[in-house]
Enzyme design. Structure first.
Site, short mmCIF file in Angstrom:
data_model
loop_
_atom_site.label_atom_id
_atom_site.label_comp_id
_atom_site.label_asym_id
_atom_site.label_seq_id
_atom_site.Cartn_x
_atom_site.Cartn_y
_atom_site.Cartn_z
N GLU A 108 -56.18 -41.95 -47.95
CA GLU A 108 -56.47 -42.06 -46.52
C GLU A 108 -56.50 -43.52 -46.08
O GLU A 108 -56.00 -43.86 -45.00
CB GLU A 108 -57.79 -41.38 -46.16
CG GLU A 108 -57.83 -39.88 -46.41
CD GLU A 108 -56.98 -39.06 -45.43
OE1 GLU A 108 -56.42 -39.63 -44.49
OE2 GLU A 108 -56.87 -37.84 -45.64
N ARG A 112 -53.69 -44.57 -43.29
CA ARG A 112 -54.17 -44.87 -41.94
C ARG A 112 -54.37 -46.36 -41.72
O ARG A 112 -53.85 -46.92 -40.75
CB ARG A 112 -55.49 -44.13 -41.67
CG ARG A 112 -55.34 -42.62 -41.85
CD ARG A 112 -56.49 -41.86 -41.24
NE ARG A 112 -56.55 -40.52 -41.82
CZ ARG A 112 -57.11 -39.48 -41.25
NH1 ARG A 112 -57.67 -39.59 -40.07
NH2 ARG A 112 -57.15 -38.30 -41.84
N ASP A 241 -47.36 -32.12 -50.03
CA ASP A 241 -46.54 -32.50 -48.87
C ASP A 241 -45.89 -33.90 -48.84
O ASP A 241 -44.68 -34.07 -49.01
CB ASP A 241 -47.31 -32.25 -47.55
CG ASP A 241 -48.75 -32.80 -47.53
OD1 ASP A 241 -49.12 -33.52 -48.46
OD2 ASP A 241 -49.47 -32.51 -46.56
N GLU A 375 -47.97 -32.02 -37.37
CA GLU A 375 -46.75 -31.71 -38.14
C GLU A 375 -45.69 -30.94 -37.37
O GLU A 375 -44.49 -31.16 -37.57
CB GLU A 375 -47.11 -30.94 -39.42
CG GLU A 375 -47.88 -31.76 -40.46
CD GLU A 375 -49.34 -31.98 -40.12
OE1 GLU A 375 -49.88 -31.22 -39.27
OE2 GLU A 375 -49.96 -32.91 -40.68
N THR A 461 -46.58 -41.48 -43.45
CA THR A 461 -47.02 -40.10 -43.21
C THR A 461 -48.11 -40.00 -42.13
O THR A 461 -48.49 -38.91 -41.75
CB THR A 461 -47.47 -39.43 -44.53
OG1 THR A 461 -47.52 -38.02 -44.32
CG2 THR A 461 -48.82 -39.94 -44.99
#
Ligand code: DMJ
Length: 478
Positions: A108, A112, A241, A375, A461
Site C-alpha cells: 500500500e 499509493r 490481480d 476497476e 495500480t
C-alpha cells in the site's frame, strides 16, 4: 454539395467536443467536492469520514498520514484544479512526516505514496515530490532482507523490522503485493542513480521464474524463506490481480524492451485463459478462481481491472491474437458492466457469482457492498481508448449518475453496504483511491486520447501515471 455534407458533420463534432467538455467540468466539481471536504474535515488524516465529518487514520500506512493528499495530487493537477493542487503540495512540503513508527503495508505504501509522489514529480518537475519518494523508498528496503529476497508484507518504517501478515498462510508473502513493486522501484533507481531498487525487483522476478508453476498458473502465496508456493489458490482478483498488470506494464514502461516481462505476461494469460476463463449459461464470460484445481465460479470487483489489462496487452499481441484478446477484454468488461446493471443502485458488488442459477450477482450478504472502487471504470477507460466504442462512455456516465445518487452525502462521497437496495446504508468512508483512480479514470474516459497518452505513460495500480522510458533507463532491466 461537398460543403453541405461536411457542415452538419462539423457541427456534430463541435457538439460532441462541447458535450465532453461539460462532462469533464462535471468531474472537476466531483473531485473538488471530494477534496474540499477532505481538506475541511480530515486534512492530515488518511481518509475522510464523510458522514461523521472527521478523519480516519487506519493501520495500513504505518504512521504515515495524508494518504488522500498524496493519492489526489496528480488527479488535481491533471484536472487543472490549480488552487487545490497547491494546497495539497503545501501539505506535502510542510506536514508530510516520514519519520514514523508503525506497521505499514509495503504494497500500500508503494502503490499509493511512492506511486503518487513519483507521478506528481514527473508531471510537475517539483523536487519535493522526488525527494520524498526516494526517502520513503529507502525505508522500504529492509523488508527485502529474507532468505530469498522476496519481501515480507508488513514493515515498521521506523525500526525496519518486517514480518508477514498474520492472516497469510504459514508466514507467506502475497503475489499481488511483492509482484506490484516493479514499476515504482525502477523509477526509484532511475531517479536516485542507485541500482538497489531495480535489483530488488529483478530478484523477485528471478525467484518467480525459477519456481514451478502448476499448469502454468501463479498461486497467490509464496514463502519468502523457501521460495516455494504455500497454497494453491489462484486468482486474477484480490491477492493476485496487479502482479499480472505489472508484467505487461513493465514491458510497456521499458518501451517494449523488457521482453522477459512480456513473455511472463503472455504465458500467464494463456494459462489463465485455458484454466480460469469460463462462459456462463447466460453467455457471460468471466474469470473464475482456482483452489488446488477446483474452480470457484466467483469474480471479485477487483478482478474487473482485467478487461482493461487484456485490451492493453492485445494491442501488442500480434495480428492474429490481437482481435481475439480485444474480444476477450470486451466480453469481460461487459460482464463487469452486467454486475453493475443488475443491481438496483447501478453500482457493482464486491464479488459476484455464476452458480446455482446466479449470473453476475452477489449471493452472500457480505459481498454486496461497494466501496467506491475503480476497476470497472478503469476497464471502460482502456476499452474506450483502444476501441472508441461509444458504449464505454455511456457506461461510464451511468456510474457517474449512480455515484451522485447513492454515494454523494453532505460532506463527500461514501461507500455503500448493499448495492441491491436503493436506500443504501453508507459506510462513512471516502477511500483515497476514489480520488486517485475512480475520478481520474472517469475524467480520462471523456478526454481526448492525447491526455496522458497510453503511448507515453503507464498507470501504476493506483492510477498514478509513470512515464514510458523512451530514452533508456540508467538502471538496467536485463
Ligand atoms: C487500490 O488501492 C488499487 O487499485 C489496488 O490495485 C486494488 N485496491 C484498490 C482499489 O480497489
Amino acid at each position: 454539395m461537398g460543403h453541405s455534407h461536411s457542415f452538419p458533420e462539423l457541427k456534430f463534432r463541435k457538439l460532441s467536443v462541447l458535450l465532453s467538455t461539460s462532462i469533464q467540468f462535471f468531474f472537476l466539481q466531483m473531485m473538488k467536492f471530494a477534496w474540499d471536504n477532505y481538506k475541511q474535515y480530515a486534512l492530515g488524516k488518511n481518509e475522510l469520514r464523510p458522514l461523521t465529518k472527521n478523519g480516519h487514520i487506519g493501520n495500513m500506512f504505518g504512521g504515515l498520514r495524508g494518504a488522500t493528499v498524496v493519492d489526489a495530487l496528480d488527479t488535481l493537477y491533471i484536472m487543472e484544479l490549480e488552487e487545490e493542487f497547491q494546497e495539497a503540495k503545501k501539505w506535502v512540503e510542510k506536514s508530510f512526516d516520514l519519520n514514523v513508527n508503525g506497521e505499514a503495508s509495503l504494497f500500500e505504501v508503494n502503490i499509493r505514496y511512492i506511486g503518487g509522489l513519483l507521478a506528481a514529480y514527473y508531471l510537475t518537475g517539483e523536487e519535493v515530490f522526488k525527494s520524498k519518494a526516494l526517502e520513503l523508498g529507502e525505508k522500504l528496503l529492509p523488508a527485502f532482507n529474507t532468505p530469498t529476497g522476496i519481501p515480507r508484507g508488513v514493515i515498521n518504517l521506523g525500526s525496519g523490522m518486517s514480518w508477514s501478515w498474520g492472516w497469510a498462510s504459514a508466514g507467506s508473502s502475497i503475489l499481488a503485493e511483492f509482484g506490484t513493486l516493479h514499476l515504482e522501484f525502477l523509477h526509484l533507481s532511475e531517479l536516485s542513480g542507485n541500482p538497489v531498487f531495480a535489483e530488488k525487483v529483478m530478484n523477485i522476478r528471478k525467484v518467480l521464474n525459477r519456481v514451478e508453476k502448476p499448469q502454468g498458473l501463479y498461486p497467490n502465496f509464496l514463502s519468502p524463506v523457501t521460495g516455494n508456493w504455500v497454497q494453491h489458490h489462484v486468482s486474477i482478483g484480490g491477492l493476485g490481480d496487479s502482479f499480472y498488470e505489472y508484467l505487461i506494464k513493465s514491458w510497456l514502461m521499458s518501451d517494449k524492451k523488457d521482453s522477459e516481462a512480456k513473455k511472463m505476461y503472455d504465458d500467464a494469460l494463456e494459462a489463465i485463459e485455458k484454466h480460469l476463463v469460463k462462459k456462463s449459461a447466460g453467455g457471460l464470460t468471466y474469470i473464475a478462481e482456482w483452489r488446488g484445481g477446483i474452480l470457484d465460479h466467483k469474480m471479485g470487483h477487483l478482478a474487473c481491472f482485467s478487461g482493461g489489462m487484456i485490451a492493453l496487452g492485445a494491442e501488442h499481441a500480434g495480428e492474429e491474437r490481437k482481435q481475439h484478446y480485444l474480444d476477450l477484454a470486451a466480453e469481460i468488461t461487459n460482464t463487469c458492466h452486467e454486475s453493475y446493471a443488475r443491481s438496483d443502485t447501478k453500482l457493482g458488488p464486491e464479488a459476484f457469482r455464476f452458480d446455482a442459477g446466479t449470473e453476475a450477482m452477489a449471493t452472500r450478504l457480505s459481498e454486496r457492498y461497494y466501496i467506491l472502487r475503480p476497476e470497472v471504470v478503469e476497464s471502460y477507460m482502456y476499452m474506450w481508448r483502444l476501441t472508441h466504442d461509444p458504449k464505454y462512455r455511456q457506461w461510464g456516465w451511468e456510474v457517474v449518475k449512480a455515484l451522485e445518487k447513492h454515494c454523494r452525502v453532505e460532506a463527500g462521497f461514501s461507500g455503500i453496504r448493499d448495492v441491491y437496495t436503493t436506500t443504501p446504508t453508507h459506510d462513512n468512508m471516502q477511500q483515497s483511491f476514489f480520488l486517485a483512480e475512480t475520478l481520474k479514470y472517469l475524467y480520462l474516459l471523456f478526454c481526448e486520447d492525447d491526455v496522458l497518452s497510453l503511448d507515453d505513460w503507464v498507470f501504476n495500480t493506483e492510477a498514478h501515471p509513470l512515464p514510458v522510458n523512451h530514452t533508456n533507463f540508467k538502471a538496467s532491466v536485463q
